[in-house]
Design an enzyme around this catalytic site. Sequence first.
Site, short mmCIF file in Angstrom:
data_model
loop_
_atom_site.label_atom_id
_atom_site.label_comp_id
_atom_site.label_asym_id
_atom_site.label_seq_id
_atom_site.Cartn_x
_atom_site.Cartn_y
_atom_site.Cartn_z
N PRO A 104 -25.60 28.74 9.67
CA PRO A 104 -25.37 27.35 9.49
C PRO A 104 -24.88 26.58 10.83
O PRO A 104 -25.10 25.29 10.89
CB PRO A 104 -24.28 27.15 8.50
CG PRO A 104 -23.53 28.36 8.40
CD PRO A 104 -24.35 29.48 8.87
N TYR A 108 -31.08 19.95 18.12
CA TYR A 108 -30.32 19.53 17.09
C TYR A 108 -30.63 18.47 16.24
O TYR A 108 -30.51 18.42 15.04
CB TYR A 108 -28.85 19.24 17.86
CG TYR A 108 -27.66 19.13 16.70
CD1 TYR A 108 -26.92 20.19 16.36
CD2 TYR A 108 -27.17 17.83 16.16
CE1 TYR A 108 -25.89 20.37 15.54
CE2 TYR A 108 -26.29 17.91 15.23
CZ TYR A 108 -25.77 19.03 14.96
OH TYR A 108 -24.37 18.80 13.91
N TYR A 163 -17.66 20.87 17.14
CA TYR A 163 -17.89 22.26 17.26
C TYR A 163 -16.83 22.94 18.19
O TYR A 163 -16.77 22.39 19.37
CB TYR A 163 -19.43 22.61 17.75
CG TYR A 163 -20.32 22.20 16.85
CD1 TYR A 163 -20.77 20.89 16.53
CD2 TYR A 163 -20.85 23.18 15.83
CE1 TYR A 163 -21.97 20.65 15.22
CE2 TYR A 163 -21.89 22.96 14.91
CZ TYR A 163 -22.47 21.62 14.80
OH TYR A 163 -23.28 21.42 13.93
N HIS A 209 -25.18 9.74 12.98
CA HIS A 209 -24.48 10.13 14.21
C HIS A 209 -25.22 10.19 15.21
O HIS A 209 -26.35 10.89 15.21
CB HIS A 209 -23.69 11.60 13.91
CG HIS A 209 -22.78 11.40 12.89
ND1 HIS A 209 -21.63 12.53 12.68
CD2 HIS A 209 -22.33 10.43 12.19
CE1 HIS A 209 -20.67 12.26 11.95
NE2 HIS A 209 -21.23 10.90 11.46
N LYS A 258 -29.77 23.73 10.39
CA LYS A 258 -31.08 23.69 10.38
C LYS A 258 -31.71 24.04 8.85
O LYS A 258 -32.77 23.85 8.79
CB LYS A 258 -31.89 24.75 11.24
CG LYS A 258 -31.51 24.31 12.78
CD LYS A 258 -32.65 22.97 12.96
CE LYS A 258 -32.29 22.07 14.38
NZ LYS A 258 -31.39 21.04 14.02
C1 PHB Z 1 -21.74 20.44 6.95
O1 PHB Z 1 -21.43 19.23 7.17
O2 PHB Z 1 -21.90 21.03 5.99
C2 PHB Z 1 -22.27 21.23 8.45
C3 PHB Z 1 -22.41 20.63 9.45
C4 PHB Z 1 -23.05 20.86 10.77
C5 PHB Z 1 -23.31 22.29 10.48
C6 PHB Z 1 -23.00 23.01 9.31
C7 PHB Z 1 -22.78 22.48 8.24
O3 PHB Z 1 -23.69 23.07 11.75
#
Ligand code: PHB
Length: 408
Positions: A310, A402, A218, A90, A314
């Site tokens: 999460p 990120y 997000y 990505h 990280k």
């Molecule tokens: C996930 O795909 O499980 C995932 C992706 C981004 C995050 C947390 C979990 O910030």
Amino acid sequence: MSVADARRRIGVQKGRTGMRTQVGIVGAGPAGLMLSHLLHRHGIDSVVLESRSRDHVEHRVRAGVLEQGSVDLLCRTGLGERLLREGLRHEGIELRFAGESHRVPMTELTGRAITVYGQQEVVKDLIAARLAAGGTILFDADVVRLDGLDSPSPVVRYRRDGREEELRCDFVAGCDGFHGVSRGAVPEGVLTSYERAYPFAWLGVLAAAAPAVDELVYAHHDRGFALYSMRSPEISRLYLQVAPDEDLAAWPDARIWAELRVRLETVPGWSLTEGPVLEKSITPMRSFVVEPMQWERLFLAGDAVHIVPPTGAKGMNLALADVALLGDAFAAWYGHGRTDLLAGYSATALRRVWRAQHFSWWMTSMLHRLAHDDPYEAKLQTATLRYAATSRAYATSLAENYVGLPEV
Ligand code: PHB
Ligand code: APR
């Protein structure tokens, strides 16, 4: 070759009192397994002791985002084949808030990218590589105590098949997660912990539904945060902010989809794809660091010494970064008798840990509905999100954290 050398070369020795190896590793998560893999590449023997079954650790649904540096590490050490074939690269993420949608073009801003690949897939690849190389991983081996950590020959005591066994080693790597025993083996007064608990949790769903997006979304919403992620072109991974004491039983699938629609379908013409829910669980959110990450011959890594919420994706990356340092430090010790890298491990690792702590706290604070429902704070969140969406400088800061900073 002396007898001692021969024993060391063979590494894993089953004797009257149990096994002997060079580095005893507690825990077969990404940290413990990757360390064992790296040590093997340096010709250093290790034994991994894991309290759960192989099937359990290979199917535990966890994180899914690999930073560029983690991908590079896995590829560089021979673990890239399935990752490069099945992982989803990505180059951006989407921020959704106040009915708007903005893309943060991470690769354009930093030259780096992330790869979506489930943690349990990393674990499967690592286990397969260790076993193919003749490595020793003992599953269903519950470590109960670490002794002699301040002696040249520490002992890891574990229970397996109802029997007490012991593993003697030169060093112990405590890679047994937040609830493990290793951290507790350090005498009182040596460690300092830093903590923050958040007044919310995440309800996570794995669904057999083709993702309706190409990149992670997000979403900030008055009713709480939502995240749209994925595992493959057929599997979606979605999260909802919920109360910390939320009861999963109160969330039948239909309620989950309805809430996801409310929080994510905020952009005209865009809709979610639904499908059968394969798995759902609730994850508490906390920030936690213990310092230092070493005491005598015990080296701690991964979730055993630090937890991040999460939101910044990280956790797995920090675990891998810790053991990359530790692998080099053990190689310098065994190969050249150098002590400096082992001595500097904790301070070096903690620099990255605290950068990730800050980033994860920042993302969490910007995106979640805060418990005290402060309208001023909500306005600040929108202002911060709009700044990240419109300022190249601010977006670059988000993006470089990120995708993972090469140097911290
Ligand atoms: C996930 O795909 O499980 C995932 C992706 C981004 C995050 C947390 C979990 O910030
Ligand atoms: N004896 C043996 N094994 C143990 C013990 C014990 N007493 N206690 C815990 N373990 C095992 C757990 O069963 C688990 O498999 O240690 C392992 C720790 O693995 P992880 O929890 O995956 O931790 P780590 O390798 O540090 O990886 C961190 O995991 O929780 C996620 O978000 C986190 O992505 C991050 C990653």
